[in-house]
Design a protein around this motif. Sequence first.
Motif, PDB file in Angstrom:
ATOM      1  N   GLY A 232       0.786  -1.232   0.000  1.00  0.00           N
ATOM      2  CA  GLY A 232       0.000   0.000   0.000  1.00  0.00           C
ATOM      3  C   GLY A 232       0.814   1.276   0.000  1.00  0.00           C
ATOM      4  N   VAL A 233       1.960   1.265  -0.681  1.00  0.00           N
ATOM      5  CA  VAL A 233       2.763   2.487  -0.804  1.00  0.00           C
ATOM      6  C   VAL A 233       1.930   3.563  -1.499  1.00  0.00           C
ATOM      7  CG1 VAL A 233       4.788   3.505  -1.926  1.00  0.00           C
ATOM      8  CG2 VAL A 233       4.968   1.278  -0.781  1.00  0.00           C
ATOM      9  N   SER A 234       1.931   4.756  -0.932  1.00  0.00           N
ATOM     10  CA  SER A 234       1.181   5.862  -1.532  1.00  0.00           C
ATOM     11  C   SER A 234       1.892   6.419  -2.753  1.00  0.00           C
ATOM     12  CB  SER A 234       0.962   6.974  -0.504  1.00  0.00           C
ATOM     13  OG  SER A 234       0.090   6.548   0.517  1.00  0.00           O
ATOM     14  N   ILE A 235       3.195   6.738  -2.584  1.00  0.00           N
ATOM     15  CA  ILE A 235       3.967   7.299  -3.697  1.00  0.00           C
ATOM     16  C   ILE A 235       5.404   6.788  -3.625  1.00  0.00           C
ATOM     17  CG2 ILE A 235       4.778   9.381  -4.868  1.00  0.00           C
ATOM     18  CD1 ILE A 235       2.497  10.915  -3.689  1.00  0.00           C
ATOM     19  N   SER A 236       5.947   6.466  -4.806  1.00  0.00           N
ATOM     20  CA  SER A 236       7.341   6.087  -4.959  1.00  0.00           C
ATOM     21  C   SER A 236       8.035   7.215  -5.727  1.00  0.00           C
ATOM     22  CB  SER A 236       7.416   4.764  -5.729  1.00  0.00           C
ATOM     23  OG  SER A 236       8.741   4.297  -5.853  1.00  0.00           O
ATOM     24  N   PHE A 237       9.024   7.859  -5.087  1.00  0.00           N
ATOM     25  CA  PHE A 237       9.700   9.024  -5.673  1.00  0.00           C
ATOM     26  C   PHE A 237      11.074   8.630  -6.216  1.00  0.00           C
ATOM     27  CE2 PHE A 237       6.867  11.016  -2.534  1.00  0.00           C
ATOM     28  CZ  PHE A 237       6.279  12.010  -3.298  1.00  0.00           C
ATOM     29  N   HIS A 238      11.464   9.267  -7.352  1.00  0.00           N
ATOM     30  CA  HIS A 238      12.734   8.952  -8.002  1.00  0.00           C
ATOM     31  C   HIS A 238      13.313  10.188  -8.687  1.00  0.00           C
ATOM     32  CE1 HIS A 238      11.700   4.745  -7.358  1.00  0.00           C
ATOM     33  NE2 HIS A 238      10.481   5.102  -7.727  1.00  0.00           N
ATOM     34  N   GLY A 239      14.575  10.078  -9.083  1.00  0.00           N
ATOM     35  CA  GLY A 239      15.244  11.115  -9.863  1.00  0.00           C
ATOM     36  C   GLY A 239      15.783  10.490 -11.132  1.00  0.00           C
ATOM     37  N   HIS A 240      17.067  10.773 -11.440  1.00  0.00           N
ATOM     38  CA  HIS A 240      17.858  10.099 -12.473  1.00  0.00           C
ATOM     39  C   HIS A 240      17.527  10.521 -13.906  1.00  0.00           C
ATOM     40  CE1 HIS A 240      20.698   7.152 -13.863  1.00  0.00           C
ATOM     41  NE2 HIS A 240      19.789   6.456 -14.532  1.00  0.00           N
ATOM     42  N   SER A 241      16.261  10.607 -14.273  1.00  0.00           N
ATOM     43  CA  SER A 241      15.898  10.903 -15.662  1.00  0.00           C
ATOM     44  C   SER A 241      16.025  12.386 -16.003  1.00  0.00           C
ATOM     45  CB  SER A 241      14.472  10.439 -15.951  1.00  0.00           C
ATOM     46  OG  SER A 241      13.545  11.130 -15.139  1.00  0.00           O
ATOM     47  N   HIS A 242      16.157  13.244 -14.977  1.00  0.00           N
ATOM     48  CA  HIS A 242      16.336  14.698 -15.129  1.00  0.00           C
ATOM     49  C   HIS A 242      15.086  15.419 -15.613  1.00  0.00           C
ATOM     50  CE1 HIS A 242      20.990  15.173 -15.067  1.00  0.00           C
ATOM     51  NE2 HIS A 242      20.601  14.145 -14.321  1.00  0.00           N
ATOM     52  N   ARG A 243      14.004  14.708 -15.858  1.00  0.00           N
ATOM     53  CA  ARG A 243      12.765  15.335 -16.335  1.00  0.00           C
ATOM     54  C   ARG A 243      11.590  14.815 -15.531  1.00  0.00           C
ATOM     55  NH1 ARG A 243      16.087  17.955 -18.115  1.00  0.00           N
ATOM     56  NH2 ARG A 243      16.388  18.838 -20.222  1.00  0.00           N
ATOM     57  N   PHE A 244      10.691  15.740 -15.194  1.00  0.00           N
ATOM     58  CA  PHE A 244       9.503  15.372 -14.423  1.00  0.00           C
ATOM     59  C   PHE A 244       8.639  14.384 -15.197  1.00  0.00           C
ATOM     60  CE2 PHE A 244       4.973  15.984 -13.724  1.00  0.00           C
ATOM     61  CZ  PHE A 244       4.872  15.757 -12.355  1.00  0.00           C
ATOM     62  N   SER A 245       8.161  13.374 -14.499  1.00  0.00           N
ATOM     63  CA  SER A 245       7.187  12.454 -15.068  1.00  0.00           C
ATOM     64  C   SER A 245       6.409  11.815 -13.933  1.00  0.00           C
ATOM     65  CB  SER A 245       7.854  11.364 -15.918  1.00  0.00           C
ATOM     66  OG  SER A 245       8.667  10.527 -15.117  1.00  0.00           O
ATOM     67  N   THR A 246       5.218  11.341 -14.232  1.00  0.00           N
ATOM     68  CA  THR A 246       4.416  10.644 -13.237  1.00  0.00           C
ATOM     69  C   THR A 246       3.519   9.629 -13.916  1.00  0.00           C
ATOM     70  OG1 THR A 246       2.832  10.910 -11.415  1.00  0.00           O
ATOM     71  CG2 THR A 246       2.611  12.425 -13.279  1.00  0.00           C
ATOM     72  N   ASP A 247       3.315   8.511 -13.242  1.00  0.00           N
ATOM     73  CA  ASP A 247       2.377   7.510 -13.715  1.00  0.00           C
ATOM     74  C   ASP A 247       1.921   6.674 -12.522  1.00  0.00           C
ATOM     75  OD1 ASP A 247       4.668   6.039 -13.235  1.00  0.00           O
ATOM     76  OD2 ASP A 247       4.559   4.869 -15.062  1.00  0.00           O
ATOM     77  N   ALA A 248       0.991   5.772 -12.769  1.00  0.00           N
ATOM     78  CA  ALA A 248       0.482   4.877 -11.737  1.00  0.00           C
ATOM     79  C   ALA A 248       0.698   3.440 -12.184  1.00  0.00           C
ATOM     80  CB  ALA A 248      -0.992   5.139 -11.463  1.00  0.00           C
ATOM     81  N   ARG A 249       1.192   2.619 -11.256  1.00  0.00           N
ATOM     82  CA  ARG A 249       1.442   1.209 -11.558  1.00  0.00           C
ATOM     83  C   ARG A 249       0.870   0.373 -10.416  1.00  0.00           C
ATOM     84  NH1 ARG A 249       7.949   1.856 -12.715  1.00  0.00           N
ATOM     85  NH2 ARG A 249       7.814   3.939 -13.665  1.00  0.00           N
ATOM     86  N   ARG A 250      -0.071  -0.488 -10.742  1.00  0.00           N
ATOM     87  CA  ARG A 250      -0.692  -1.364  -9.738  1.00  0.00           C
ATOM     88  C   ARG A 250      -1.273  -0.556  -8.578  1.00  0.00           C
ATOM     89  NH1 ARG A 250       1.947  -6.806 -10.474  1.00  0.00           N
ATOM     90  NH2 ARG A 250       3.566  -6.487 -12.040  1.00  0.00           N
ATOM     91  N   GLY A 251      -1.753   0.633  -8.884  1.00  0.00           N
ATOM     92  CA  GLY A 251      -2.370   1.464  -7.862  1.00  0.00           C
ATOM     93  C   GLY A 251      -1.421   2.345  -7.079  1.00  0.00           C
ATOM     94  N   VAL A 252      -0.120   2.263  -7.364  1.00  0.00           N
ATOM     95  CA  VAL A 252       0.885   3.089  -6.683  1.00  0.00           C
ATOM     96  C   VAL A 252       1.290   4.222  -7.621  1.00  0.00           C
ATOM     97  CG1 VAL A 252       3.181   3.154  -5.643  1.00  0.00           C
ATOM     98  CG2 VAL A 252       1.729   1.126  -5.364  1.00  0.00           C
ATOM     99  N   ARG A 253       1.345   5.450  -7.098  1.00  0.00           N
ATOM    100  CA  ARG A 253       1.799   6.578  -7.909  1.00  0.00           C
ATOM    101  C   ARG A 253       3.326   6.659  -7.899  1.00  0.00           C
ATOM    102  NH1 ARG A 253      -1.104  11.987  -6.199  1.00  0.00           N
ATOM    103  NH2 ARG A 253      -1.072  11.076  -4.104  1.00  0.00           N
ATOM    104  N   TYR A 254       3.905   6.918  -9.078  1.00  0.00           N
ATOM    105  CA  TYR A 254       5.348   7.074  -9.232  1.00  0.00           C
ATOM    106  C   TYR A 254       5.632   8.474  -9.768  1.00  0.00           C
ATOM    107  CZ  TYR A 254       6.070   2.067  -8.514  1.00  0.00           C
ATOM    108  OH  TYR A 254       6.120   0.806  -7.966  1.00  0.00           O
TER     109      TYR A 254
END
Length: 229
Positions: free
Chosen positions: A179-201
Amino acid sequence: MRDTNARAVERLERNVSGGAFRFAVLGDIGVYQDDTVDAVRDIARRDVDFVVQMGDLTEFSSAQEYHWVADLLGESAVPTLAVIGNHDLLGQGKELFLHHFGPTFLSFEHGGSRFILFDSNSREYGFPGNVPDLEQLRSALGEVPGGGHLFTFSHVPPGHADFDASLTEPIEQLQAERGVSISFHGHSHRFSTDARRGVRYFCTDALEIHSYLVVTVEGDSVNVEQVSF
């Protein structure tokens, strides 16, 4: 400065949040040191409890870079923690990260929610099959006291070519099951967001783009805003 992450958690524990709270998520620093100074100054003017920086604190993992960024983040007006990025592992980078920031895996709680920072730089270790360490993550993703939220933070996002492909589906499934609410990341240098299996990335912009994320947690609601500076 040493043990910057632990010092930030200590500062945060002295300011226990009741009810709604906010935190900021900063992207890759690398060579963008002037932009980073501007971002830290901008965050100080906002009402946030703490900051998580998403790795690539350095470009070359030099001792000078580590010293500079640890002092900047450690002395910021808002408690600031950092995850380790792939550029931070060059040469003696891991030893310097451990010296200045502490363990690459960290779990803490604030405002009834749990925050987990971990190393997902699979390529830098030669894709050994245990980076990220899913068993360590599974243990940390236990039940949150008070029914708060779970937030995870790592540099390389699952599904990226630099993330171990054999672990992409398992980590996404694990985060969904817990039940993770959001998984945060960097690396790509550009903002992006999506949902996978109900978790927001979310992936953050690098700081050259002059933006970062502000996250507001209020009860069951978690709102992510991309702000400019």
